[in-house]
Design a protein around this motif. Structure first.
Motif, PDB file in Angstrom:
ATOM      1  N   ASN A 116     -40.844   6.698  17.991  1.00  0.00           N
ATOM      2  CA  ASN A 116     -41.983   5.800  18.161  1.00  0.00           C
ATOM      3  C   ASN A 116     -42.715   6.021  19.466  1.00  0.00           C
ATOM      4  O   ASN A 116     -43.777   5.461  19.682  1.00  0.00           O
ATOM      5  CB  ASN A 116     -41.516   4.327  18.123  1.00  0.00           C
ATOM      6  CG  ASN A 116     -41.419   3.789  16.734  1.00  0.00           C
ATOM      7  OD1 ASN A 116     -42.155   4.209  15.853  1.00  0.00           O
ATOM      8  ND2 ASN A 116     -40.504   2.865  16.520  1.00  0.00           N
ATOM      9  N   GLY A 117     -42.118   6.770  20.374  1.00  0.00           N
ATOM     10  CA  GLY A 117     -42.711   6.965  21.692  1.00  0.00           C
ATOM     11  C   GLY A 117     -42.410   5.825  22.647  1.00  0.00           C
ATOM     12  O   GLY A 117     -43.009   5.739  23.711  1.00  0.00           O
ATOM     13  N   MET A 118     -41.504   4.939  22.272  1.00  0.00           N
ATOM     14  CA  MET A 118     -41.127   3.825  23.148  1.00  0.00           C
ATOM     15  C   MET A 118     -40.232   4.290  24.287  1.00  0.00           C
ATOM     16  O   MET A 118     -40.164   3.644  25.322  1.00  0.00           O
ATOM     17  CB  MET A 118     -40.377   2.751  22.357  1.00  0.00           C
ATOM     18  CG  MET A 118     -41.178   2.060  21.318  1.00  0.00           C
ATOM     19  SD  MET A 118     -40.092   0.898  20.467  1.00  0.00           S
ATOM     20  CE  MET A 118     -41.232   0.138  19.359  1.00  0.00           C
ATOM     21  N   PHE A 148     -36.365  -0.320   7.190  1.00  0.00           N
ATOM     22  CA  PHE A 148     -37.374  -1.070   7.938  1.00  0.00           C
ATOM     23  C   PHE A 148     -37.826  -0.289   9.173  1.00  0.00           C
ATOM     24  O   PHE A 148     -39.025  -0.189   9.459  1.00  0.00           O
ATOM     25  CB  PHE A 148     -36.805  -2.437   8.333  1.00  0.00           C
ATOM     26  CG  PHE A 148     -37.758  -3.303   9.100  1.00  0.00           C
ATOM     27  CD1 PHE A 148     -38.915  -3.781   8.501  1.00  0.00           C
ATOM     28  CD2 PHE A 148     -37.495  -3.650  10.406  1.00  0.00           C
ATOM     29  CE1 PHE A 148     -39.804  -4.590   9.201  1.00  0.00           C
ATOM     30  CE2 PHE A 148     -38.371  -4.461  11.116  1.00  0.00           C
ATOM     31  CZ  PHE A 148     -39.527  -4.929  10.522  1.00  0.00           C
ATOM     32  N   LEU A 149     -36.881   0.280   9.895  1.00  0.00           N
ATOM     33  CA  LEU A 149     -37.224   1.068  11.082  1.00  0.00           C
ATOM     34  C   LEU A 149     -37.992   2.330  10.704  1.00  0.00           C
ATOM     35  O   LEU A 149     -38.939   2.712  11.389  1.00  0.00           O
ATOM     36  CB  LEU A 149     -35.962   1.396  11.872  1.00  0.00           C
ATOM     37  CG  LEU A 149     -35.287   0.197  12.551  1.00  0.00           C
ATOM     38  CD1 LEU A 149     -33.935   0.590  13.120  1.00  0.00           C
ATOM     39  CD2 LEU A 149     -36.172  -0.395  13.621  1.00  0.00           C
ATOM     40  N   TRP A 167     -42.963   5.493  10.803  1.00  0.00           N
ATOM     41  CA  TRP A 167     -43.921   6.398  10.176  1.00  0.00           C
ATOM     42  C   TRP A 167     -45.087   5.668   9.512  1.00  0.00           C
ATOM     43  O   TRP A 167     -45.814   6.255   8.713  1.00  0.00           O
ATOM     44  CB  TRP A 167     -43.193   7.326   9.201  1.00  0.00           C
ATOM     45  CG  TRP A 167     -42.404   8.323   9.966  1.00  0.00           C
ATOM     46  CD1 TRP A 167     -42.895   9.421  10.618  1.00  0.00           C
ATOM     47  CD2 TRP A 167     -40.996   8.307  10.213  1.00  0.00           C
ATOM     48  NE1 TRP A 167     -41.882  10.074  11.250  1.00  0.00           N
ATOM     49  CE2 TRP A 167     -40.705   9.422  11.028  1.00  0.00           C
ATOM     50  CE3 TRP A 167     -39.961   7.461   9.843  1.00  0.00           C
ATOM     51  CZ2 TRP A 167     -39.425   9.711  11.471  1.00  0.00           C
ATOM     52  CZ3 TRP A 167     -38.674   7.754  10.280  1.00  0.00           C
ATOM     53  CH2 TRP A 167     -38.424   8.865  11.081  1.00  0.00           C
ATOM     54  N   ASN A 168     -45.296   4.408   9.845  1.00  0.00           N
ATOM     55  CA  ASN A 168     -46.446   3.638   9.355  1.00  0.00           C
ATOM     56  C   ASN A 168     -46.649   3.769   7.851  1.00  0.00           C
ATOM     57  O   ASN A 168     -47.719   4.140   7.369  1.00  0.00           O
ATOM     58  CB  ASN A 168     -47.724   4.039  10.093  1.00  0.00           C
ATOM     59  CG  ASN A 168     -47.628   3.771  11.573  1.00  0.00           C
ATOM     60  OD1 ASN A 168     -47.116   2.728  11.991  1.00  0.00           O
ATOM     61  ND2 ASN A 168     -48.082   4.703  12.378  1.00  0.00           N
ATOM     62  N   TYR A 187     -44.833  -5.274   0.414  1.00  0.00           N
ATOM     63  CA  TYR A 187     -44.480  -4.716   1.717  1.00  0.00           C
ATOM     64  C   TYR A 187     -45.585  -5.000   2.728  1.00  0.00           C
ATOM     65  O   TYR A 187     -45.322  -5.383   3.861  1.00  0.00           O
ATOM     66  CB  TYR A 187     -44.210  -3.215   1.633  1.00  0.00           C
ATOM     67  CG  TYR A 187     -44.022  -2.615   3.004  1.00  0.00           C
ATOM     68  CD1 TYR A 187     -42.870  -2.880   3.738  1.00  0.00           C
ATOM     69  CD2 TYR A 187     -45.005  -1.835   3.595  1.00  0.00           C
ATOM     70  CE1 TYR A 187     -42.704  -2.369   5.015  1.00  0.00           C
ATOM     71  CE2 TYR A 187     -44.847  -1.321   4.858  1.00  0.00           C
ATOM     72  CZ  TYR A 187     -43.702  -1.589   5.572  1.00  0.00           C
ATOM     73  OH  TYR A 187     -43.553  -1.104   6.840  1.00  0.00           O
ATOM     74  N   ARG A 188     -46.841  -4.820   2.316  1.00  0.00           N
ATOM     75  CA  ARG A 188     -47.949  -5.057   3.244  1.00  0.00           C
ATOM     76  C   ARG A 188     -48.055  -6.520   3.643  1.00  0.00           C
ATOM     77  O   ARG A 188     -48.452  -6.821   4.755  1.00  0.00           O
ATOM     78  CB  ARG A 188     -49.265  -4.578   2.625  1.00  0.00           C
ATOM     79  CG  ARG A 188     -49.405  -3.072   2.731  1.00  0.00           C
ATOM     80  CD  ARG A 188     -50.733  -2.598   2.239  1.00  0.00           C
ATOM     81  NE  ARG A 188     -50.502  -2.132   0.868  1.00  0.00           N
ATOM     82  CZ  ARG A 188     -51.421  -2.063  -0.063  1.00  0.00           C
ATOM     83  NH1 ARG A 188     -52.641  -2.423   0.182  1.00  0.00           N
ATOM     84  NH2 ARG A 188     -51.113  -1.620  -1.260  1.00  0.00           N
TER      85      ARG A 188
END
Length: 147
Positions: free
Chosen positions: A48-50, A87-88, A93-94, A101-102
């Motif tokens: 995620n770049g976190m 979920f993760l 990956w959006n 789900y949305r």
């Protein structure tokens, strides 16, 4: 035997190309009998770049808790269930997903969406825990489908 070795090598190479983690982390996760929240959080926080690849697993869990991707009451050394992995993955990956789900964006509908997309088997239980190979198979399948 050759197929198993080739499969393991392809999973390892695909995952290594997708993430910039060290080979030690990959080896550790592949040798794991039950993947924990800490181990999974590290991969997802980096993807995620976190976090960078030098972050600790404990720090990665805290980052995902702050982002509200993991519940606050979860301990890092607990086994992570398949629906939480889904979920993760869906958040990393959006995944667009279906209507439910949305609307809800929760582990239940993430799990259902990954089943519909063929990443998770329809016979899998959402509370199932994964070993390292199964975990990396889900990750690699998500990378191949959603990136």
């Amino acid at each position: 035997m050759k197929k198993v070795i080739c499969f393991c090598i392809s999973v390892l190479l695909s995952a290594a190309a997708a993430f910039s983690q060290s080979a030690d982390k990959m080896t550790e996760i592949l040798d794991t009998k039950t993947v924990t929240y800490q181990q999974a959080a590290y991969f997802f926080a980096v993807a995620n770049g976190m976090a960078n690849d030098s972050a600790s697993e404990t720090a990665a869990v805290e980052m995902l808790k702050q982002a509200k991707l993991i519940k606050e009451d979860v301990h890092g050394n607990e086994p992570i269930p398949l629906n939480q992995v889904a979920f993760l993955c869906a958040n990393t990956w959006n995944v667009k997903g279906g209507l439910m789900y949305r609307i809800f964006k929760n582990p239940r509908y993430s799990f259902k969406q990954l089943q519909a997309d063929g990443i998770i088997s329809y016979t899998d239980d959402p509370s199932k825990t994964l070993n390292g190979h199964q975990f990396m198979n889900v990750i690699v399948d998500c990378i191949n489908l959603y990136e």
